[in-house]
Design an enzyme around this catalytic site. Structure first.
Site, PDB file in Angstrom:
ATOM      1  N   GLU A 133     -10.151   4.658   9.202  1.00 39.42           N
ATOM      2  CA  GLU A 133      -8.963   5.548   9.695  1.00 39.42           C
ATOM      3  C   GLU A 133      -9.001   6.241  11.114  1.00 39.42           C
ATOM      4  O   GLU A 133      -8.182   6.218  11.985  1.00 39.42           O
ATOM      5  CB  GLU A 133      -8.639   6.650   8.672  1.00 39.42           C
ATOM      6  CG  GLU A 133      -8.194   6.084   7.521  1.00 39.42           C
ATOM      7  CD  GLU A 133      -7.184   5.002   7.327  1.00 39.42           C
ATOM      8  OE1 GLU A 133      -6.240   4.909   8.541  1.00 39.42           O
ATOM      9  OE2 GLU A 133      -7.099   4.230   6.571  1.00 39.42           O
ATOM     10  N   ILE A 173       3.822  -2.469   0.144  1.00 37.75           N
ATOM     11  CA  ILE A 173       4.902  -3.302   0.407  1.00 37.75           C
ATOM     12  C   ILE A 173       6.132  -2.950  -0.081  1.00 37.75           C
ATOM     13  O   ILE A 173       7.274  -3.399   0.564  1.00 37.75           O
ATOM     14  CB  ILE A 173       4.599  -4.733   0.053  1.00 37.75           C
ATOM     15  CG1 ILE A 173       4.799  -4.998  -1.708  1.00 37.75           C
ATOM     16  CG2 ILE A 173       3.299  -5.342   0.326  1.00 37.75           C
ATOM     17  CD1 ILE A 173       4.523  -6.433  -2.321  1.00 37.75           C
ATOM     18  N   PHE A 174       6.219  -1.913  -0.791  1.00 35.85           N
ATOM     19  CA  PHE A 174       7.453  -1.439  -1.482  1.00 35.85           C
ATOM     20  C   PHE A 174       7.772  -0.086  -1.039  1.00 35.85           C
ATOM     21  O   PHE A 174       9.116   0.345  -1.052  1.00 35.85           O
ATOM     22  CB  PHE A 174       7.559  -1.556  -2.999  1.00 35.85           C
ATOM     23  CG  PHE A 174       7.435  -2.830  -3.341  1.00 35.85           C
ATOM     24  CD1 PHE A 174       8.830  -3.661  -3.297  1.00 35.85           C
ATOM     25  CD2 PHE A 174       6.209  -3.235  -4.112  1.00 35.85           C
ATOM     26  CE1 PHE A 174       8.569  -5.088  -3.907  1.00 35.85           C
ATOM     27  CE2 PHE A 174       6.641  -4.704  -4.768  1.00 35.85           C
ATOM     28  CZ  PHE A 174       7.457  -5.710  -4.528  1.00 35.85           C
ATOM     29  N   ALA A 175       7.040   0.418  -0.332  1.00 35.97           N
ATOM     30  CA  ALA A 175       7.277   1.970   0.260  1.00 35.97           C
ATOM     31  C   ALA A 175       6.509   2.154   1.389  1.00 35.97           C
ATOM     32  O   ALA A 175       6.503   3.316   1.944  1.00 35.97           O
ATOM     33  CB  ALA A 175       6.783   2.989  -0.803  1.00 35.97           C
ATOM     34  N   GLY A 187       5.026   0.046   5.355  1.00 32.11           N
ATOM     35  CA  GLY A 187       5.430  -0.970   6.531  1.00 32.11           C
ATOM     36  C   GLY A 187       4.640  -2.355   6.165  1.00 32.11           C
ATOM     37  O   GLY A 187       4.977  -3.078   7.148  1.00 32.11           O
TER      38      GLY A 187
END
Length: 726
Positions: A507, A645-647, A649
């Site tokens: 990070e 992938i569903f919430a 980018g």
């Protein structure tokens, strides 16, 4: 420009400096959004009129910088709200966020679908392309204009009538669905716990895990009954009770160390069934199908065959086939290694696990066995346990060592600056970054290091607090670095696992690209404008330094005695680097190709109706190719928690981790080639990395950035070598 007034008493509207986290309340969000939207819309209406009257005679300075200034206030407030929604989630904030999200989506659609803006940028694009100027200043402008035009094209600027109306409805719905998806995962993760009162079930479990679970029990007593500290018994790691949750540090400790096989199975199955059909009102299964259908419809409206094509139109990878080819190239090396690794783990389980693991009773290891016996194999192979290394990875020391590394190779200084900024939690720290030569303050960042399952979503991420931009006169970029590491227990500091150390370095790598940018055009400064499959380069690059001797010995000191890590222990850590590299590579390839398959070849309409494959059938089919040694259970609902992938980018973009890892491994090999013990040469290469990858941001095409640093295009050779797969 409009001079519409705003309520300056609202902390979300006090934007001259850093966010006023100590003052911000959920009730501040709606009035702030309404004030800022009103002003922005007035300004934008006037701006469009001006563009129309100018009829193509505008210069770059007249358009993108103006748009940036117009959007800054709302972007600032909404960015703070989004950050708090991830790290300090609560019912009141959640409701305010969800109520305002449609207004934001509508406002951004208005910008992206403005014909006057598109026409003005197209004219500017033609002018820029006609010049021979090869300077970085012009490159930034070119990339910013190209990126804006592409974003507007993908944002529906070319649509008319019913298609435009439907496109905007879909954008609104997708934003709402992704937020609900994420909230369901957070709620389901919070909802599960198991309390253990029988200490015999924890035989052989490391002290750090027992202390974490005992502390979790104490914390639950405080939150459930609202008791004061003096009313709650003291935490006792050896006597318990111990509370297990699905929060990542807790879950990993269960899978790695809990000897009670039935309890491991219970926790594993609870994890893979979160937010699924088992969850009633938190069921993400219908959301999976709806998100996939809406993304597919979006792609068709924009003229693409599928959503994967749409996604790749703004990335480095040229096609779905190119992504598959790279995945299969790596799988060819990784799969045989993975099958050998699992066979070795299985053999150990049968040798040491007793009757229940015998060939007669167990055809193959179950998913809740693999990590447990993998840890035992690693311990036996390297004669080293995670518990032995933890005391050498106290967070304060790790931070000091990480900062020493970037001082060495990038010529910057990082200094703690707690008190110079308001924070959202007492565990959050604030730091300032200085250029070592000039002493100039060039960037800052917040670090939120520990898991807080009650109000913080899982995972680790870097996000933008303030971006560098000449247009809005922000010269000091500020980042959020968020992890979910092991928290301190009692008087013991956070003692990190080695994987948590790698995550922190990862990070920080993202943060460095944001903070060390020299780009001045906001749309391409830092991580802005960097193609998605290149953005993981600096983060994965930084992980390599966790195996560098001078770096490790900059921080690996026993938290009590200050003794350095024994030489033998460091050597074993390095030897462990390629342990199970085959299985880990295959797991990443599965996630990437599962994502790509769902967004390219899958029919969500048929899947939902039962007339074709379900999303879970696709998971099993892709697992049969990339992890054939580990078939998902029939009840596996991992996809219901696949937030990337569903919430997030990463739709049709999860492959980016592997794509960028090729570049990051190749980049690190530049340091290996000059000799990691050759300090002067390492510094030279480090400065070059700073001046290219970390400095140029989205202002130069990522392949050109890599070639400026490396002198050639990347090859997968270094990645395969680093993973022991050559």
């Amino acid at each position: 420009m409009s001079t519409a007034s705003v309520d300056v008493a609202n902390p979300l509207l006090q934007q001259e400096d850093l966010p006023k986290f100590a003052s911000i309340q959920p009730t501040d969000l709606t009035p702030a959004v309404e004030d800022l939207l009103s002003k922005m819309n007035q300004d934008f209406d006037s701006f469009e009129t001006k563009l129309t009257q100018a009829s193509g005679s505008m210069e770059f300075e007249d358009v993108l910088p103006e748009l940036e200034r117009m959007q800054f206030g709302l972007g600032y407030a909404w960015g703070v709200a989004g950050h708090l929604n991830g790290v300090k989630n609560g019912d009141e904030l959640r409701q305010a966020y969800e109520a305002n999200q449609p207004k934001i989506v509508e406002a951004m659609s208005k910008f992206r679908q403005s014909k006057p803006v598109y026409d003005a940028l197209s004219a500017i694009d033609e002018k820029i392309k006609s010049t021979d100027d090869a300077s970085f200043a012009l490159s930034q402008r070119r990339r910013a204009v190209e990126s804006s035009l592409r974003s507007m094209t993908l944002g529906g600027v070319g649509l008319e009538g019913d298609d435009k109306k439907r496109f905007n409805e879909i954008k609104m719905k997708l934003a709402s669905l992704s937020t609900t998806f994420s909230n369901n995962v957070l709620d389901e993760t919070k909802a599960f716990s198991v309390t253990i009162e029988d200490g015999s079930k924890l035989e052989g479990v490391p002290d750090s895990a027992k202390a974490m679970w005992a502390q979790a029990h104490i914390n639950s007593l405080k939150s459930k009954d609202g008791k004061e500290d003096e009313e709650v018994p003291e935490m006792d790691a050896n006597k318990g009770p111990w509370r297990i949750t699905l929060d990542m540090p807790s879950y990993i400790a269960v899978m790695s160390h809990l000897p009670d096989r039935a309890l491991r199975e219970q926790v594993y199955k609870a994890s893979i069934q979160r937010a699924s059909e088992q969850s009633n009102d938190k069921n993400n299964v219908p959301l999976l199908y709806e998100i996939l259908k809406l993304k597919q419809e979006t792609a068709k409206l924009l003229g693409f065959d599928n959503y994967a094509q749409l996604s790749l139109s703004s990335k480095m990878a040229p096609s779905v086939e190119a992504v598959r080819e790279l995945s299969d190239l790596i799988a060819e090396k990784a799969l045989p290694a993975a099958e050998k690794e699992l066979a070795e783990i299985t053999a150990l389980a049968r040798e040491k696990g007793g009757e229940e693991y015998s060939t007669e009773n167990l055809d193959k290891l179950m998913p809740w066995d693999s990590t447990f016996w993998s840890e035992r194999l690693k311990e036996s192979k390297f004669n080293l346990t995670e518990e032995e290394t933890r005391p050498f990875f106290a967070l304060p020391s790790v931070l000091d060592g990480m900062f020493q590394l970037v001082e060495r190779i990038f010529n910057i200084e990082v200094k703690k600056a707690d008190g110079d900024a308001e924070v959202w939690n007492k565990d959050v720290s604030f730091f300032k970054v200085y250029d070592a030569d000039s002493g100039k303050h060039i960037a800052s960042f917040f670090l939120d290091p520990y898991s807080r399952p009650e109000d913080k979503r899982g995972g680790a991420w870097m996000d933008v607090c303030v971006g560098k931009s000449e247009a809005v006169q922000r010269d000091v970029p500020v980042a959020y670095l968020t992890c979910n590491g092991s928290p301190p227990v009692g008087s013991t500091p956070s003692l990190m696992t080695f994987r948590e150390v790698e995550t922190l370095f990862h990070e920080f790598g993202h943060g460095l690209q944001h903070m060390l940018t020299t780009a001045s055009v906001g749309d391409v400064a830092g991580i802005n404008g960097v193609e998605w499959d290149a953005v993981e380069l600096p983060s994965q690059f930084m992980e390599n330094w966790c195996y560098d001797r001078p770096t490790i010995y900059g921080f690996a000191k026993h938290w009590k005695t200050n003794e350095p890590m024994p030489e033998e222990m460091f050597n074993k850590l390095c030897e462990q680097k390629t342990f199970n590299a085959g299985m880990m590579s295959c797991r990443q390839l599965l996630f990437g190709q599962l994502d790509m398959e769902l967004h390219s070849n899958f029919d969500p309409e048929a899947g939902e109706s039962g007339k074709g494959e379900s999303v879970f059938d696709v998971h099993r089919r892709m697992a049969a190719k990339y992890t054939p040694y580990s078939e998902p259970l029939p009840e596996d609902r991992f996809l219901c928690t696949f937030q990337h992938i569903f919430a997030g980018g990463y739709s049709a973009g999860y492959y980016s981790y592997k794509w960028a890892e090729v570049m990051s491994a190749d980049a690190f090999s530049a340091f290996e080639e000059v000799g990691l013990d050759n300090e002067e040469e390492v510094k030279k290469v480090g400065r070059k990395f700073r001046d290219t990858v970390l400095s140029l941001g989205g202002g130069v095409d990522p392949m050109q950035v890599f070639k400026q640093f490396r002198g050639r295009e990347p090859t997968p050779d270094a990645l395969l070598r680093h993973n022991g797969l050559v």
